[in-house]
Design a protein around this motif. Structure first.
Motif, PDB file in Angstrom:
ATOM      1  N   ARG A   1       0.859  -1.198   0.000  1.00 33.20           N
ATOM      2  CA  ARG A   1       0.000   0.000   0.000  1.00 33.20           C
ATOM      3  C   ARG A   1       0.892   1.244   0.000  1.00 33.20           C
ATOM      4  O   ARG A   1       1.294   1.741   1.059  1.00 33.20           O
ATOM      5  CB  ARG A   1      -0.909  -0.018   1.235  1.00 33.20           C
TER       6      ARG A   1
ATOM      7  N   ASP B   1       0.458   4.514  -0.844  1.00 31.64           N
ATOM      8  CA  ASP B   1      -0.114   5.867  -0.944  1.00 31.64           C
ATOM      9  C   ASP B   1       0.820   6.941  -0.392  1.00 31.64           C
ATOM     10  O   ASP B   1       1.011   7.997  -1.000  1.00 31.64           O
ATOM     11  CB  ASP B   1      -1.449   5.941  -0.198  1.00 31.64           C
TER      12      ASP B   1
ATOM     13  N   ASN C   1       1.987   9.777  -3.357  1.00 32.66           N
ATOM     14  CA  ASN C   1       1.116  10.951  -3.373  1.00 32.66           C
ATOM     15  C   ASN C   1       1.784  12.085  -2.599  1.00 32.66           C
ATOM     16  O   ASN C   1       1.868  12.033  -1.369  1.00 32.66           O
ATOM     17  CB  ASN C   1      -0.232  10.617  -2.753  1.00 32.66           C
TER      18      ASN C   1
ATOM     19  N   ASP D   1      -2.388  -1.995  -3.439  1.00 30.84           N
ATOM     20  CA  ASP D   1      -3.633  -1.244  -3.288  1.00 30.84           C
ATOM     21  C   ASP D   1      -3.342   0.249  -3.293  1.00 30.84           C
ATOM     22  O   ASP D   1      -2.354   0.701  -2.703  1.00 30.84           O
ATOM     23  CB  ASP D   1      -4.318  -1.641  -1.976  1.00 30.84           C
ATOM     24  N   PHE D   2      -4.233   1.016  -3.941  1.00 26.31           N
ATOM     25  CA  PHE D   2      -4.031   2.447  -4.105  1.00 26.31           C
ATOM     26  C   PHE D   2      -5.285   3.199  -3.678  1.00 26.31           C
ATOM     27  O   PHE D   2      -6.339   3.065  -4.308  1.00 26.31           O
ATOM     28  CB  PHE D   2      -3.679   2.765  -5.564  1.00 26.31           C
TER      29      PHE D   2
ATOM     30  N   VAL E   1      -6.703   6.666  -3.678  1.00 24.08           N
ATOM     31  CA  VAL E   1      -6.426   7.943  -4.341  1.00 24.08           C
ATOM     32  C   VAL E   1      -7.694   8.797  -4.369  1.00 24.08           C
ATOM     33  O   VAL E   1      -8.806   8.260  -4.353  1.00 24.08           O
ATOM     34  CB  VAL E   1      -5.912   7.723  -5.785  1.00 24.08           C
TER      35      VAL E   1
ATOM     36  N   THR F   1      -4.846   9.188 -14.277  1.00 20.59           N
ATOM     37  CA  THR F   1      -3.564   8.701 -14.757  1.00 20.59           C
ATOM     38  C   THR F   1      -3.081   9.572 -15.911  1.00 20.59           C
ATOM     39  O   THR F   1      -3.878  10.114 -16.684  1.00 20.59           O
ATOM     40  CB  THR F   1      -3.656   7.238 -15.241  1.00 20.59           C
TER      41      THR F   1
ATOM     42  N   LEU G   1       0.579   6.352 -10.727  1.00 19.16           N
ATOM     43  CA  LEU G   1      -0.390   5.271 -10.933  1.00 19.16           C
ATOM     44  C   LEU G   1      -0.076   4.529 -12.235  1.00 19.16           C
ATOM     45  O   LEU G   1      -0.153   3.293 -12.302  1.00 19.16           O
ATOM     46  CB  LEU G   1      -1.810   5.816 -10.974  1.00 19.16           C
TER      47      LEU G   1
ATOM     48  N   SER H   1       2.895   2.465 -11.613  1.00 18.14           N
ATOM     49  CA  SER H   1       2.540   1.303 -10.784  1.00 18.14           C
ATOM     50  C   SER H   1       1.909   0.204 -11.628  1.00 18.14           C
ATOM     51  O   SER H   1       2.130  -0.990 -11.377  1.00 18.14           O
ATOM     52  CB  SER H   1       1.589   1.732  -9.669  1.00 18.14           C
TER      53      SER H   1
ATOM     54  N   MET I   1      -3.512  -4.949  -9.195  1.00 20.29           N
ATOM     55  CA  MET I   1      -3.612  -3.527  -8.870  1.00 20.29           C
ATOM     56  C   MET I   1      -5.058  -3.210  -8.511  1.00 20.29           C
ATOM     57  O   MET I   1      -5.961  -3.371  -9.332  1.00 20.29           O
ATOM     58  CB  MET I   1      -3.162  -2.688 -10.061  1.00 20.29           C
TER      59      MET I   1
ATOM     60  N   ILE J   1      -7.714  -0.238  -7.032  1.00 21.88           N
ATOM     61  CA  ILE J   1      -7.835   1.214  -6.878  1.00 21.88           C
ATOM     62  C   ILE J   1      -9.090   1.525  -6.077  1.00 21.88           C
ATOM     63  O   ILE J   1     -10.200   1.117  -6.449  1.00 21.88           O
ATOM     64  CB  ILE J   1      -7.885   1.915  -8.242  1.00 21.88           C
TER      65      ILE J   1
END
Length: 471
Positions: free
Chosen positions: A197, A199, A203, A250-251, A253, A258, A291, A294, A305, A307
């Motif tokens: 994870r 994030d 970010n 896991d993202f 956001v 993207t 992203l 990734s 992946m 989201i």
């Protein structure tokens, strides 16, 4: 007539007698299948340490913002629910927290939280009466006594629940020693896998971003503003997770945005992010680029992946300042997938090595965007209802919204996405009952035959999440 907490054996099944009979049969065929939980937030140390749960308030209230937020809305201070405040104000002791919760039990009628709690109280603690101010102490003592027995240790419950796979959510720099120890422990036969994870590392607007990327640079032995070194370090950390059994990244956001900035522009924005001089607009661009990067990494290393977009975090500034994050004031916002995700899908949407699972709290995107995308792109799968919409009526709306366009094969299977360990069986049982109800209607309406419905019901529980998450 006194109110009872006894569970209706036909709960969540259709009211129509003919449809209910089909649904009963479908549910019975999957009720005892193992639990596959490929995305969640249970702390792996809970399973590793295998210590007794401390008390009912800690177990059911303190960390469950589904529960605390409704009491807060009714006028209960979070400190009175055992949540520590930054100013050091006194917090209520566990038994008083439990009394407060029981006195407010009526708030949860008709909610998903109320449904899960009722299931848990009845099936694990044989509680057959509604919590109230009058019986609060007696219920506390009953639950506490059970928690002190070996049968209620986490590993015993893991086996009792029939959990086949449990995924946790982990920081990219976690050494994953707990996962390694669990995998090597001959006395534990379950499977607990980590989830990458990142994030806080991709970010620039995430809390702690600068500290995180500096720590990553120190681990990777490169200068912190070296963008190429940063990418290599993320790739190496992902490999570390794969080596420890991870199946997904896991993202979380704000939006599934993207963009391909190109290496030079990305390096420039990354240097600005590290220095703290990046603008909010450019931070969005860099996150969108990461992203895309990734997705490239997932094609290379095989991590699924996922989201999870569309949440306004910490909406109440005063609550955040007093009590911190994850205290009940994260609020859903609208999301857009079609344009935002197009750069990623143009490049990787039909790559067989990418599995991309799209979640939403904004229900309007299910039929308009996610189902059509999953109905064409080979990489795209529909994430199960999540957070505010993993509730009975919302789950049925979800099924109706996506099935006619994408069928059943493009879904992720049920995802419990929970920190509340004891609620896992209740959540999965809810999903199985609702899928049985939905399939039964299709059978009775002559849209699919019964044999197909039985096959689909079983696939949704085990085969589908196993396939989508490469288990």
């Amino acid at each position: 007539m006194p109110m009872t907490l006894r569970l209706d054996p036909d709960r969540l099944l259709p009211a129509d007698p003919a449809t209910r009979e089909v649904a009963r049969s479908l549910y019975a065929s999957v009720a005892e299948l193992p639990i596959v939980s490929p995305h969640g937030h249970v702390d792996p140390r809970l399973i590793f340490d295998d210590q007794p749960f401390p008390n009912p308030a800690e177990l059911f209230i303190r960390y469950d913002h589904y529960v605390t937020r409704l009491m807060h809305a009714a006028g209960v201070e979070l400190a009175d629910l055992g949540i520590p405040a930054a100013d050091g104000r006194p917090i209520a002791e566990p038994r008083q927290v439990w009394r407060t919760f029981c006195a407010h039990w009526g708030l949860y009628a008709g909610t998903a939280s109320g449904y899960w709690l009722q299931h848990t109280f009845a099936t694990l603690f044989d509680i057959d009466e509604h919590p109230s101010a009058e019986n609060a102490d007696a219920l506390y003592d009953r639950i506490q006594a059970a928690l002190e027995t070996p049968e209620f240790r986490p590993r015993a419950l893991f086996a009792r629940f029939g959990i086949q796979v449990l995924a946790t959510t982990d920081d990219p720099l976690d050494d994953l020693a707990v996962h390694a120890a669990l995998a090597a422990d001959p006395t534990f036969t379950g499977r607990v896998v980590p989830t990458f994870r990142p994030d806080g590392y991709i970010n620039p607007l995430a809390p702690g971003y600068a500290e995180n990327v500096r720590a990553l640079a120190a681990w990777g032995d490169y200068e912190v503003d070296d963008y190429a070194g940063y990418l290599r370090a993320l790739e190496r950390r992902r490999r570390h997770f794969v080596e420890h059994g991870a199946v997904s990244a896991d993202f979380g956001v704000p939006q599934p945005y993207t963009i391909d900035l190109g290496a030079e522009r990305a390096a420039t924005l990354y240097a600005e992010a590290v220095s703290g001089s990046i603008s909010d607009a450019d931070a969005r661009e860099l996150l969108g680029h990461m992203l895309l990067e990734s997705a490239r990494m997932s094609v290379a290393d095989g991590l699924v992946m996922t989201i999870h977009p569309g949440v306004f975090r910490n909406h109440s500034s005063s609550t955040f300042q007093a009590y911190g994050p994850d205290t009940g004031h994260d609020i859903p916002v609208a999301v857009e997938y079609v344009e935002n995700l197009r750069p990623l899908l143009e490049r990787y949407g039909n790559d067989p090595d990418l599995h991309l699972v799209l979640f939403a709290i904004d229900e309007t995107v299910y039929s308009r965007e996610i189902a059509p995308l999953a109905g064409f792109y080979r990489s795209v799968y529909i994430g199960a209802p999540w957070w505010f919409v993993d509730a009975p009526d919302a789950v049925l709306r979800f099924r109706a919204a996506v099935t006619e366009t994408a069928g059943f094969s493009r879904g992720s299977g049920f995802i419990d996405d929970t920190r509340a360990f004891l609620s896992i069986p209740a959540r999965h049982d809810m999903s199985r009952r609702l899928d049985a109800a939905f399939l039964a209607r299709l059978v009775v309406e002559g849209r699919i035959d019964r044999a197909a419905a039985e096959q689909i019901a079983g696939d949704l529980v085990v085969a589908q999440p196993t396939k989508v998450f490469k288990l």
